[in-house]
Design a protein around this motif. Structure first.
Motif, PDB file in Angstrom:
ATOM      1  N   LYS A  62       0.955  -1.011   0.168  1.00  0.00           N
ATOM      2  CA  LYS A  62      -0.117   0.490   0.084  1.00  0.00           C
ATOM      3  C   LYS A  62       0.960   1.107  -0.086  1.00  0.00           C
ATOM      4  O   LYS A  62       1.418   1.551   0.924  1.00  0.00           O
ATOM      5  CB  LYS A  62      -0.784  -0.235   1.119  1.00  0.00           C
ATOM      6  N   PHE A  63       1.290   1.782  -0.927  1.00  0.00           N
ATOM      7  CA  PHE A  63       1.900   3.593  -0.785  1.00  0.00           C
ATOM      8  C   PHE A  63       1.339   4.445  -0.758  1.00  0.00           C
ATOM      9  O   PHE A  63       1.528   6.134  -1.106  1.00  0.00           O
ATOM     10  CB  PHE A  63       2.197   3.474  -2.567  1.00  0.00           C
ATOM     11  N   GLY A  64       0.360   4.082  -0.297  1.00  0.00           N
ATOM     12  CA  GLY A  64      -0.814   6.248  -0.031  1.00  0.00           C
ATOM     13  C   GLY A  64       0.347   6.829   0.839  1.00  0.00           C
ATOM     14  O   GLY A  64       0.269   7.985   1.177  1.00  0.00           O
ATOM     15  N   LEU A  65       0.920   6.443   1.609  1.00  0.00           N
ATOM     16  CA  LEU A  65       2.003   7.020   2.367  1.00  0.00           C
ATOM     17  C   LEU A  65       2.960   7.546   2.523  1.00  0.00           C
ATOM     18  O   LEU A  65       4.199   8.405   3.164  1.00  0.00           O
ATOM     19  CB  LEU A  65       1.719   6.513   4.355  1.00  0.00           C
ATOM     20  N   MET A  66       3.256   6.678   1.104  1.00  0.00           N
ATOM     21  CA  MET A  66       5.040   6.585   0.201  1.00  0.00           C
ATOM     22  C   MET A  66       5.263   8.615   0.732  1.00  0.00           C
ATOM     23  O   MET A  66       6.577   8.580   1.833  1.00  0.00           O
ATOM     24  CB  MET A  66       4.766   5.648  -0.723  1.00  0.00           C
ATOM     25  N   GLU A  67       4.817   9.521   0.111  1.00  0.00           N
ATOM     26  CA  GLU A  67       5.259  10.629   0.239  1.00  0.00           C
ATOM     27  C   GLU A  67       5.331  11.074   1.290  1.00  0.00           C
ATOM     28  O   GLU A  67       6.008  12.109   1.547  1.00  0.00           O
ATOM     29  CB  GLU A  67       4.668  11.413  -1.091  1.00  0.00           C
ATOM     30  N   VAL A  68       4.346  11.184   1.942  1.00  0.00           N
ATOM     31  CA  VAL A  68       4.108  11.265   3.427  1.00  0.00           C
ATOM     32  C   VAL A  68       5.002  10.808   4.363  1.00  0.00           C
ATOM     33  O   VAL A  68       5.817  12.049   5.311  1.00  0.00           O
ATOM     34  CB  VAL A  68       2.841  11.620   4.255  1.00  0.00           C
ATOM     35  N   GLU A  80       2.114  21.063   6.786  1.00  0.00           N
ATOM     36  CA  GLU A  80       3.337  20.621   4.957  1.00  0.00           C
ATOM     37  C   GLU A  80       2.891  18.990   4.638  1.00  0.00           C
ATOM     38  O   GLU A  80       1.859  18.646   3.414  1.00  0.00           O
ATOM     39  CB  GLU A  80       4.068  21.580   4.777  1.00  0.00           C
ATOM     40  N   ILE A  81       2.716  18.543   6.260  1.00  0.00           N
ATOM     41  CA  ILE A  81       3.119  16.877   5.267  1.00  0.00           C
ATOM     42  C   ILE A  81       1.409  16.645   5.709  1.00  0.00           C
ATOM     43  O   ILE A  81       0.989  15.742   4.598  1.00  0.00           O
ATOM     44  CB  ILE A  81       3.976  16.151   6.883  1.00  0.00           C
ATOM     45  N   CYS A  82       0.729  16.829   6.458  1.00  0.00           N
ATOM     46  CA  CYS A  82      -0.635  17.259   7.045  1.00  0.00           C
ATOM     47  C   CYS A  82      -1.490  17.399   5.136  1.00  0.00           C
ATOM     48  O   CYS A  82      -2.621  16.246   5.177  1.00  0.00           O
ATOM     49  CB  CYS A  82      -1.424  17.477   7.221  1.00  0.00           C
TER      50      CYS A  82
END
Length: 88
Positions: A62-68, A80-82
């Protein structure tokens, strides 16, 4: 930073429709990780487990938080992360 972001795909469990914005290095790492997962799924299928390689890769990664996670590792401000995700 990149390895931590990549490893987040192994522990993040929520299904997310967020499409992360990734660096070229992260995109390549993500694609290689998907191929590894597919090959692991194929090995399991060869050993008579009821698994389809593509489905296995989608279920375990699950790559949904990769950028975060990448931005967190780089020291980006929490506010900014939020703004990068809709994950609660």
């Amino acid at each position: 930073d990149e390895i931590v972001a990549l490893l987040s795909a192994l522990v993040f469990q929520q299904k997310s429709t967020d499409e992360p914005t990734l660096t070229e290095g992260l995109r390549k790492a993500r694609d290689q990780t998907i191929e590894i997962a597919r090959s692991l799924g194929a090995i399991q299928m060869e050993h008579k487990l009821d698994i389809l390689p593509d489905e296995y890769a989608r279920e375990v990664l699950k790559f949904g938080l990769m950028e975060v996670v990448y931005e967190w590792g780089r020291g980006t401000a929490f506010k900014e992360i939020c703004d990068l995700t809709t994950v609660p």
